[in-house]
Design an enzyme around this catalytic site. Structure first.
Site, mmCIF file in Angstrom:
data_model
loop_
_atom_site.group_PDB
_atom_site.id
_atom_site.type_symbol
_atom_site.label_atom_id
_atom_site.label_comp_id
_atom_site.label_asym_id
_atom_site.label_seq_id
_atom_site.Cartn_x
_atom_site.Cartn_y
_atom_site.Cartn_z
ATOM 1 N N GLU A 1 3.592 -3.544 -6.950
ATOM 2 C CA GLU A 1 2.513 -2.733 -8.011
ATOM 3 C C GLU A 1 3.290 -2.976 -9.489
ATOM 4 O OE1 GLU A 1 1.167 0.771 -4.920
ATOM 5 O OE2 GLU A 1 2.473 1.342 -6.690
ATOM 6 N N ARG B 1 2.941 4.349 1.441
ATOM 7 C CA ARG B 1 3.453 3.292 1.003
ATOM 8 C C ARG B 1 2.701 1.695 1.238
ATOM 9 N NH1 ARG B 1 4.744 6.394 -2.214
ATOM 10 N NH2 ARG B 1 6.968 6.897 -3.148
ATOM 11 N N HIS C 1 -3.128 3.532 -7.011
ATOM 12 C CA HIS C 1 -2.187 4.602 -7.112
ATOM 13 C C HIS C 1 -2.426 5.900 -7.852
ATOM 14 C CE1 HIS C 1 2.313 4.711 -5.449
ATOM 15 N NE2 HIS C 1 1.959 5.789 -5.827
#
Length: 321
Positions: A267, A238, A286
């Protein structure tokens, strides 16, 4: 079987077009939205009793206005997007998808590691630009190349993914240590050295969940204590685990040798993120979990979770601590 009203709020994340949500139609009517803004959530849930999502936030206010909602299927492992206290008070079952992306994320970790050791993209770009055709020798290298054998990797968070990374590291001949003791690490013969003990590591890989207690724990103070010009930090967990400005500053000053991440704190990434201008920084958006095989597994587990719930035997349920 009773017919259910099912809504998928952000279906594009899991299925950009190469999978099919038709597998949910055995349970009832299905509506799929590629993306849903915060302002659209309540209207789109409507009178649905079953909702699937990935990163759409389900707040207390949303739960209070969606009276028919009985089940939320999170198509991911993390479920911090759900107000779990409100969900429990409303009697809503929430499920997640544990351990579906273990192999994929561990593979991504080593794509980062091999970037720094083998410099394939850098050397390929030089070849394609004509560098080899102009060379006087049969081989040359633009930056140092490194063997992994004998190097040490420190793993922070020794769960499913952390232990998989350890197994791959050992196959490369690397030494493996972890910051925290765990039964799994002990069984794997991995030594716990504490966070400060990671100062002996060539690579440090983050695999712990983000909590209120560990947010920004990888800050300027920790970097100064355990990192050096040769240390490579890897984050596929994370973005909020690190202080992004501190990492960027450490890269610019040479205190940290390199940083590779598949995640950032906000994000999609903001234009002013300090990592965008940092040297020796590799970022992907991601995608560590995004291999087709991995997403197929995620969808299959999501369907199985729903089937188990409908049959009165729910599994992979998550509740607040």
């Amino acid at each position: 079987m009773a017919q259910h009203k099912i809504t998928v709020l952000d279906g594009h994340a899991l299925n950009p077009g190469d999978l099919s949500y038709s597998v949910l139609e055995e349970f009832g009517s299905v509506r799929v939205f590629d993306r849903t803004s915060p302002e659209q959530v309540i209207e789109r849930i409507g009178d649905s009793d079953i909702v699937f999502l990935n990163k759409v936030n389900i707040t207390k206010e949303i739960i209070s206005q969606c009276h028919n909602l009985k089940y939320i299927g999170v198509q991911a492992t993390g479920y911090n997007v759900i107000d779990m206290k409100a969900a429990k008070e409303a009697g809503i079952v929430v499920t997640n998808i544990p351990a579906y992306s273990t192999n994929a994320v561990a593979q991504h970790v080593f794509s980062f590691i091999l970037h720094f050791t083998n410099r394939v993209a850098e050397h390929s770009a030089d070849v394609m630009a004509g560098g080899w055709t102009r060379a006087s020798d049969f081989c040359y290298w633009l930056s140092p190349l490194t063997e992994l054998d004998g190097k040490t990797i420190g793993i922070i968070g020794y769960g499913n993914i952390g232990s998989r990374v350890a197994k791959i590291a050992k196959a490369f001949g690397m030494n493996v240590v972890t910051a925290n003791k765990s039964e799994r690490a002990t069984a794997d013969g991995v030594k716990a050295v504490g966070v400060l003990g990671l100062s002996q590591c060539d690579f440090i890989s983050l695999h712990c969940p983000l909590t209120a207690e560990n947010a920004h724990f990888f800050n300027a103070g920790i970097i100064e204590q355990i990192c050096n010009k040769n240390t490579i930090l890897i984050n596929t967990a994370r973005g909020g685990l690190i202080d992004e400005k501190a990492v960027a500053d450490a890269l610019k000053s040479g205190i940290l040798g390199g940083y590779a991440a598949d995640v950032v704190e906000v994000e999609p990434m903001k234009k002013d993120n300090p990592l965008l201008t940092a040297p020796n920084c590799i970022l992907t958006h991601h995608i560590a979990w995004a291999q087709k095989e991995t997403r197929e597994r995620c969808l299959s587990i999501a369907v199985d979770n729903l089937r188990s719930y409908i049959n009165g035997k729910p599994k992979n349920m998550v509740y607040p601590a």
